[in-house]
Design a protein around this motif. Structure first.
Motif, short mmCIF file in Angstrom:
data_model
loop_
_atom_site.label_atom_id
_atom_site.label_comp_id
_atom_site.label_asym_id
_atom_site.label_seq_id
_atom_site.Cartn_x
_atom_site.Cartn_y
_atom_site.Cartn_z
N PRO A 1 0.23 14.30 -8.30
CA PRO A 1 -0.23 14.40 -10.48
C PRO A 1 -1.09 12.64 -10.38
CG PRO A 1 1.40 14.35 -9.37
CD PRO A 1 1.35 15.08 -8.32
N ARG A 2 -1.81 12.80 -11.44
CA ARG A 2 -2.31 11.71 -10.92
C ARG A 2 -1.04 10.31 -11.55
NH1 ARG A 2 -6.90 12.71 -9.02
NH2 ARG A 2 -8.66 13.35 -9.77
N PRO A 3 -1.35 9.27 -11.45
CA PRO A 3 0.14 8.18 -11.68
C PRO A 3 -0.47 7.86 -12.75
CG PRO A 3 -1.35 7.26 -9.84
CD PRO A 3 -2.24 8.91 -9.93
N MET A 4 0.04 6.75 -14.05
CA MET A 4 0.00 6.06 -15.06
C MET A 4 -0.76 4.67 -14.09
SD MET A 4 -1.17 6.35 -17.42
CE MET A 4 -1.91 5.13 -18.88
N LEU A 5 -2.20 4.27 -14.43
CA LEU A 5 -2.46 2.61 -13.43
C LEU A 5 -2.78 2.35 -15.24
CD1 LEU A 5 -4.77 4.89 -10.96
CD2 LEU A 5 -2.43 3.26 -10.77
N ARG B 1 9.19 7.45 -7.79
CA ARG B 1 9.63 8.80 -7.86
C ARG B 1 11.30 8.65 -8.41
NH1 ARG B 1 5.67 10.38 -3.97
NH2 ARG B 1 3.69 10.74 -4.29
N ASN B 2 11.48 7.46 -7.30
CA ASN B 2 12.76 8.11 -7.76
C ASN B 2 13.46 7.20 -8.39
OD1 ASN B 2 12.72 5.23 -6.99
ND2 ASN B 2 13.53 5.12 -4.61
N GLY B 3 12.63 6.76 -9.52
CA GLY B 3 13.32 5.77 -11.04
C GLY B 3 12.91 4.59 -10.68
N LYS B 4 12.98 4.33 -9.65
CA LYS B 4 13.17 2.70 -9.21
C LYS B 4 12.03 1.93 -9.98
CE LYS B 4 15.15 -0.79 -5.52
NZ LYS B 4 15.41 -0.66 -4.56
N THR B 5 12.14 0.54 -9.77
CA THR B 5 10.70 -0.76 -10.57
C THR B 5 10.75 -1.64 -9.95
OG1 THR B 5 10.82 0.56 -12.61
CG2 THR B 5 9.77 -1.52 -11.65
N LEU B 6 9.52 -1.66 -8.83
CA LEU B 6 9.79 -2.62 -8.35
C LEU B 6 8.65 -4.33 -8.51
CD1 LEU B 6 9.65 -1.15 -4.41
CD2 LEU B 6 11.65 -2.29 -5.34
N GLY B 7 9.20 -5.07 -8.33
CA GLY B 7 7.60 -5.92 -8.66
C GLY B 7 6.89 -6.08 -7.21
N HIS B 8 5.87 -7.32 -8.30
CA HIS B 8 5.34 -7.82 -6.85
C HIS B 8 3.82 -9.12 -6.84
CE1 HIS B 8 1.88 -8.24 -3.80
NE2 HIS B 8 2.69 -8.06 -3.02
N VAL B 9 4.40 -10.37 -6.58
CA VAL B 9 4.23 -11.35 -7.17
C VAL B 9 3.13 -12.68 -5.27
CG1 VAL B 9 5.37 -11.84 -8.81
CG2 VAL B 9 6.24 -12.20 -6.57
N ALA C 1 0.98 -1.14 0.11
CA ALA C 1 0.54 -0.04 -0.27
C ALA C 1 0.83 1.21 -0.14
CB ALA C 1 -0.68 0.17 1.26
N LYS C 2 1.96 1.56 0.92
CA LYS C 2 2.73 2.51 0.38
C LYS C 2 3.75 2.68 -0.65
CE LYS C 2 7.30 4.08 3.15
NZ LYS C 2 7.51 3.73 3.95
N LEU C 3 4.14 1.90 -1.27
CA LEU C 3 4.58 1.72 -2.48
C LEU C 3 3.57 2.30 -3.39
CD1 LEU C 3 6.65 -1.48 -2.58
CD2 LEU C 3 7.30 0.63 -2.76
N GLU C 4 2.03 1.56 -3.68
CA GLU C 4 0.68 2.33 -4.53
C GLU C 4 1.26 3.45 -4.29
OE1 GLU C 4 -1.57 -1.41 -4.76
OE2 GLU C 4 -2.20 -0.19 -2.99
N ALA C 5 1.17 4.41 -3.31
CA ALA C 5 0.92 5.70 -2.80
C ALA C 5 2.60 6.51 -3.23
CB ALA C 5 1.06 5.97 -1.25
N GLU C 6 3.00 5.58 -3.38
CA GLU C 6 4.58 6.74 -3.55
C GLU C 6 4.09 6.19 -5.88
OE1 GLU C 6 8.14 4.99 -1.65
OE2 GLU C 6 6.58 5.61 -0.07
N ALA C 7 4.08 5.12 -6.33
CA ALA C 7 4.36 5.10 -7.34
C ALA C 7 3.63 5.94 -8.65
CB ALA C 7 3.50 4.16 -8.07
#
Length: 270
Positions: A151-155, A215-223, A90-96
């Protein structure tokens, strides 16, 4: 409740509310009437078994004359709202700034209606208690605030056709869920795609996945698995998930075709 940290926070908040209520000479039922909530809800909050909404805390603070001492606990309560296994997500979703997800078994959590989510949690084995179900549903609905961020994230979401046809919770619940998908799919920063069952080439056979670009440019995955979910941070593994998600989107119907497809499925359900 398995999350001891969250349980401790909720019990501490409940104790404080009870102390303020008793100091004001009010019964639980009287407080409930004054703030617009049921006596059962007040009792559950005081026992630390329900997560109070910000509105509950603000009104309680005002009625009991706590001068911000109860309202001031909203931040702690918000952290405890999410079960431990989804708190980091949830924290990451808020930052994505860009969030992509492929869902193969059911409608993705961020797209679910409350009734659909409640039906899913009610199916859990071993079963949740009613209070646990409500806590999970409230937490899932709270995560939907990502749609309103500025600003709106792309979902972007890719849903298996089977998830649009499986009547989890009953036909009415499914119809309301499909209606919700059509509504969300019209938002300019949201794209919903459908993966038809007739595809003979499918890059998502390894299971559902999510990608979150921060926002910092890093990409994470979740499974997710049967009993555990995990974040993927190794750049090499994330690269594989990005490749698969790109192929999944290319193999699915376009967003416009997908909304038309969802409307078609709705028509077949009537």
């Amino acid at each position: 409740m398995e999350d001891e940290e969250a349980a401790a926070v909720l019990k501490a908040v409940g104790r404080q509310i009870k102390l303020w209520r008793e100091a004001a000479g009010m019964r639980q039922a009287e407080l409930g009437v004054a703030i617009g909530y049921s006596e059962e809800m007040v009792s559950s909050v005081e026992r630390g078994r329900r997560v109070p909404k910000p509105d509950f805390l603000d009104k309680t603070d005002e009625v009991l004359g706590a001068n911000g001492k109860i309202s001031g606990m909203k931040e702690d309560v918000e952290r405890a709202r999410y079960p431990k296994n989804v708190r980091d997500l949830a924290k990451l979703e808020a930052e994505a700034v860009d969030h992509g997800a492929y869902a193969g078994l059911h409608v993705h959590g961020l797209l679910q209606t409350a009734e659909y989510a409640r039906a899913l949690y009610a199916m859990r084995r071993p079963p949740f208690t009613e209070e646990e179900i409500e806590r999970y549903v409230e937490a899932r609905m709270a995560r939907k605030s990502v749609f309103e961020r500025v600003p709106r994230p792309m979902l972007t979401f890719v849903q298996e056709e089977a998830t649009l046809r499986r009547p989890l919770g009953g036909r009415m619940t499914l119809r309301q869920q499909l209606e919700h998908l059509l509504e969300i799919g019209k938002l300019r920063h949201v794209e919903i795609q459908v993966m038809p069952m007739d595809r003979d080439d499918h890059a998502g056979m390894a299971g559902s996945l999510q990608l979150l670009k921060l926002r910092n440019g890093k990409t994470l995955g979740h499974v997710e698995g049967q009993l555990h979910s995990r974040l993927i941070s190794d750049p090499r593994d994330v690269q594989i998930l990005e490749m698969r998600y790109g192929m999944i989107r290319a193999q699915a119907l376009t967003p416009r075709e997908s909304l038309a497809f969802i409307e078609k499925v709705m028509g077949e359900e009537t």
